[in-house]
Design a protein around this motif. Structure first.
Motif, PDB file in Angstrom:
ATOM      1  N   GLY A 296      33.887 -14.483 -10.663  1.00 18.42           N
ATOM      2  CA  GLY A 296      35.103 -14.238 -10.079  1.00 18.42           C
ATOM      3  C   GLY A 296      35.987 -15.852  -9.886  1.00 18.42           C
ATOM      4  N   ILE A 297      35.165 -16.721 -10.044  1.00 19.98           N
ATOM      5  CA  ILE A 297      36.009 -18.002  -9.827  1.00 19.98           C
ATOM      6  C   ILE A 297      36.441 -18.543 -11.156  1.00 19.98           C
ATOM      7  N   GLU A 298      37.602 -18.674 -11.202  1.00 19.37           N
ATOM      8  CA  GLU A 298      38.097 -19.731 -12.432  1.00 19.37           C
ATOM      9  C   GLU A 298      38.626 -20.885 -12.118  1.00 19.37           C
ATOM     10  N   GLU A 299      38.734 -21.784 -13.275  1.00 18.78           N
ATOM     11  CA  GLU A 299      38.982 -23.067 -12.920  1.00 18.78           C
ATOM     12  C   GLU A 299      40.359 -23.585 -13.475  1.00 18.78           C
ATOM     13  N   TYR A 300      41.052 -24.429 -13.177  1.00 17.06           N
ATOM     14  CA  TYR A 300      42.272 -24.915 -13.726  1.00 17.06           C
ATOM     15  C   TYR A 300      41.976 -25.505 -15.062  1.00 17.06           C
ATOM     16  N   ASP A 301      43.011 -25.559 -16.037  1.00 19.50           N
ATOM     17  CA  ASP A 301      42.786 -26.194 -17.242  1.00 19.50           C
ATOM     18  C   ASP A 301      43.847 -27.532 -16.945  1.00 19.50           C
ATOM     19  N   ASN A 302      43.343 -28.580 -16.214  1.00 18.29           N
ATOM     20  CA  ASN A 302      43.894 -29.707 -15.771  1.00 18.29           C
ATOM     21  C   ASN A 302      43.480 -30.787 -16.990  1.00 18.29           C
ATOM     22  N   PRO A 303      44.531 -31.715 -17.456  1.00 15.47           N
ATOM     23  CA  PRO A 303      43.962 -32.754 -18.175  1.00 15.47           C
ATOM     24  C   PRO A 303      43.096 -33.731 -17.119  1.00 15.47           C
ATOM     25  N   MET A 304      42.331 -34.607 -18.157  1.00 23.35           N
ATOM     26  CA  MET A 304      41.512 -35.718 -17.321  1.00 23.35           C
ATOM     27  C   MET A 304      42.477 -36.744 -16.674  1.00 23.35           C
ATOM     28  N   PRO A 305      42.183 -37.460 -15.504  1.00 22.75           N
ATOM     29  CA  PRO A 305      42.941 -38.336 -14.964  1.00 22.75           C
ATOM     30  C   PRO A 305      43.171 -39.526 -16.081  1.00 22.75           C
ATOM     31  N   ARG A 306      44.147 -40.346 -16.174  1.00 22.45           N
ATOM     32  CA  ARG A 306      44.187 -41.091 -17.157  1.00 22.45           C
ATOM     33  C   ARG A 306      43.514 -42.392 -16.769  1.00 22.45           C
ATOM     34  N   TRP A 307      43.180 -42.781 -15.525  1.00 26.26           N
ATOM     35  CA  TRP A 307      42.351 -43.653 -15.389  1.00 26.26           C
ATOM     36  C   TRP A 307      40.931 -43.556 -15.786  1.00 26.26           C
ATOM     37  N   TRP A 308      40.498 -42.360 -15.767  1.00 25.84           N
ATOM     38  CA  TRP A 308      39.019 -41.969 -16.508  1.00 25.84           C
ATOM     39  C   TRP A 308      39.144 -42.306 -17.838  1.00 25.84           C
ATOM     40  N   VAL A 309      40.114 -41.689 -18.596  1.00 25.34           N
ATOM     41  CA  VAL A 309      40.242 -41.764 -20.038  1.00 25.34           C
ATOM     42  C   VAL A 309      40.020 -43.125 -20.475  1.00 25.34           C
ATOM     43  N   TRP A 310      40.713 -44.070 -19.688  1.00 21.99           N
ATOM     44  CA  TRP A 310      40.997 -45.451 -20.051  1.00 21.99           C
ATOM     45  C   TRP A 310      39.440 -46.192 -19.976  1.00 21.99           C
ATOM     46  N   ILE A 311      38.877 -45.620 -18.535  1.00 20.19           N
ATOM     47  CA  ILE A 311      37.568 -46.274 -18.587  1.00 20.19           C
ATOM     48  C   ILE A 311      36.409 -45.886 -19.484  1.00 20.19           C
ATOM     49  N   PHE A 312      36.618 -44.599 -19.930  1.00 18.88           N
ATOM     50  CA  PHE A 312      36.017 -43.963 -21.171  1.00 18.88           C
ATOM     51  C   PHE A 312      36.145 -44.531 -22.335  1.00 18.88           C
ATOM     52  N   ILE A 313      37.306 -45.034 -22.615  1.00 15.37           N
ATOM     53  CA  ILE A 313      37.843 -45.753 -23.975  1.00 15.37           C
ATOM     54  C   ILE A 313      37.238 -47.235 -23.870  1.00 15.37           C
ATOM     55  N   ILE A 314      37.284 -47.800 -22.448  1.00 16.50           N
ATOM     56  CA  ILE A 314      36.630 -49.351 -22.365  1.00 16.50           C
ATOM     57  C   ILE A 314      35.344 -49.229 -22.431  1.00 16.50           C
ATOM     58  N   THR A 315      34.367 -48.292 -22.162  1.00 10.09           N
ATOM     59  CA  THR A 315      32.927 -48.370 -22.361  1.00 10.09           C
ATOM     60  C   THR A 315      32.541 -48.190 -23.774  1.00 10.09           C
ATOM     61  N   ILE A 316      33.446 -47.378 -24.481  1.00 10.60           N
ATOM     62  CA  ILE A 316      32.884 -47.114 -25.979  1.00 10.60           C
ATOM     63  C   ILE A 316      33.223 -48.403 -26.462  1.00 10.60           C
ATOM     64  N   ILE A 317      34.500 -49.240 -26.304  1.00 10.84           N
ATOM     65  CA  ILE A 317      34.526 -50.539 -26.748  1.00 10.84           C
ATOM     66  C   ILE A 317      33.652 -51.719 -26.363  1.00 10.84           C
ATOM     67  N   TRP A 318      33.131 -51.585 -25.109  1.00 13.00           N
ATOM     68  CA  TRP A 318      31.933 -52.424 -24.661  1.00 13.00           C
ATOM     69  C   TRP A 318      30.957 -52.286 -25.501  1.00 13.00           C
ATOM     70  N   ALA A 319      30.357 -50.993 -25.616  1.00 12.71           N
ATOM     71  CA  ALA A 319      29.305 -50.443 -26.224  1.00 12.71           C
ATOM     72  C   ALA A 319      29.014 -51.141 -27.795  1.00 12.71           C
ATOM     73  N   VAL A 320      30.392 -50.953 -28.712  1.00  9.42           N
ATOM     74  CA  VAL A 320      30.608 -51.301 -29.821  1.00  9.42           C
ATOM     75  C   VAL A 320      30.376 -52.739 -29.889  1.00  9.42           C
ATOM     76  N   GLY A 321      30.972 -53.586 -28.848  1.00 10.22           N
ATOM     77  CA  GLY A 321      30.693 -55.115 -28.856  1.00 10.22           C
ATOM     78  C   GLY A 321      29.297 -55.288 -28.605  1.00 10.22           C
ATOM     79  N   TYR A 322      28.606 -54.658 -27.613  1.00 13.57           N
ATOM     80  CA  TYR A 322      27.428 -55.211 -27.218  1.00 13.57           C
ATOM     81  C   TYR A 322      26.355 -54.835 -28.501  1.00 13.57           C
ATOM     82  N   TRP A 323      26.564 -53.767 -29.282  1.00 11.37           N
ATOM     83  CA  TRP A 323      25.784 -53.762 -30.444  1.00 11.37           C
ATOM     84  C   TRP A 323      26.056 -54.856 -31.651  1.00 11.37           C
ATOM     85  N   ILE A 324      27.148 -55.299 -31.553  1.00 15.51           N
ATOM     86  CA  ILE A 324      27.237 -56.525 -32.524  1.00 15.51           C
ATOM     87  C   ILE A 324      26.988 -57.670 -31.879  1.00 15.51           C
TER      88      ILE A 324
END
Length: 310
Positions: free
Chosen positions: A40-68
């Motif tokens: 009986g409990i539903e969740e709102y379909d809220n977008p992810m916080p913008r700061w969280w999205v940018w951290i996620f993108i930065i970690t991906i870029i960091w991982a690619v740089g580390y692999w190289i």
């Protein structure tokens, strides 16, 4: 009876009700829900916080740089080395080489110093004890124990006391470590053989019981006085030539002292009887081909200072 025109089932949820389950939420302009319901409990379909999205993108870029830049992807025989060429194994090997170079001067000094004079040089003796202790734990502790206390049940000598089968001077200990005891690898190995008095029929059971009680009396242990008195003659004829008239032992042939409470295979009547009946024949490997001369000297210094060096 008039049938109700509202044919909507009670359990049916309309799209509007799914989007705004609470009628008041439409007035509050709450965001839509995901449409999923848990108890009986539903969740709102809220977008992810913008700061969280940018951290996620930065970690991906960091991982690619580390692999190289760094070793990352495993291959069949090795991993990718990375543009920086970093290797933890190479760094460890370099550090080991540096420490070995520092220690080498002490190993050279150990070879050039008389064995009995090592204790007179505090710095050299401290190095020898530490280096010898490291080698001892790697090469000798399996039999003599980590602290050198030995394992009596298996006949591994205790190195903490002052009772020595083959002598406890630095020279004696170096010889024992170098060539071992009763092995077939070194002509200079320490060697002695005790007769199996019972197994070989040299003594009968009564004589063995007598000599066992005499040996117990030599060390002050509980014994049968009558059997011990009779065993004195048996001991004198068969055992005193190696162990001494008073049971004091003989370093030169590795005959243990019997007039103390220090036992290699145990001092109970049963253990002594087994030694007399079947004999004992412990073997120690030699380390002349396994260790450098300086390392053997270091181990001797370590063993000598454990408490029983002569």
């Amino acid at each position: 009876m008039v049938e109700s025109k509202d044919k909507t089932p009670e359990n049916k949820v309309t799209p509007a009700a799914r989007q705004y389950p609470d009628p008041a939420s439409k007035l509050r302009q709450d965001p839509p829900t995901t449409g999923h319901s848990w108890d009986g409990i539903e969740e709102y379909d809220n977008p992810m916080p913008r700061w969280w999205v940018w951290i996620f993108i930065i970690t991906i870029i960091w991982a690619v740089g580390y692999w190289i830049a760094m070793p990352a992807w495993p291959g069949i025989q090795s991993a990718t080395s990375g543009m920086l060429g970093y290797s933890s194994r190479a760094n460890v090997a370099t550090e080991i080489s540096e420490f070995e170079a520092r220690n080498e001067q002490f190993f050279v000094q150990l070879l050039e110093t008389d064995l009995d004079a090592i204790r007179d040089n505090d710095e050299l003796h401290r190095f020898a004890v530490n280096a010898g202790g490291s080698v001892f734990r790697a090469q000798c502790s399996q039999c003599h124990g980590t602290g050198g206390a030995g394992v009596q049940a298996n006949g591994f000598p205790n190195l903490l006391d002052d009772d020595w089968l083959w002598g406890g001077t630095m020279d004696d200990i170096v010889t024992t470590i170098s060539y071992g005891i009763r092995n077939e690898d070194y002509p200079d190995a320490r060697y002695s053989a005790m007769p199996a008095f019972g197994q070989d029929g040299l003594l009968d059971n009564d004589e063995i019981d007598q000599v066992v009680n005499h040996v117990l009396s030599l060390s002050g242990a509980d014994h049968d006085a009558a059997l011990a008195a009779a065993g004195a003659e048996v001991f004198d004829l068969n055992c005193a030539s190696c162990h001494g008239v008073e049971g004091e032992g003989d370093y030169f042939i590795g005959a243990p002292a019997l007039n103390n409470q220090i036992w290699l295979y145990g001092g109970s009547p049963d253990a002594i009887r087994e030694s007399v009946y079947y004999s004992r024949f412990g073997v120690m490997p030699g380390f002349e081909r396994r260790l450098r001369d300086a390392e053997i000297r270091a181990v001797a210094a370590y063993v000598h200072q454990l408490g029983g060096g002569q």
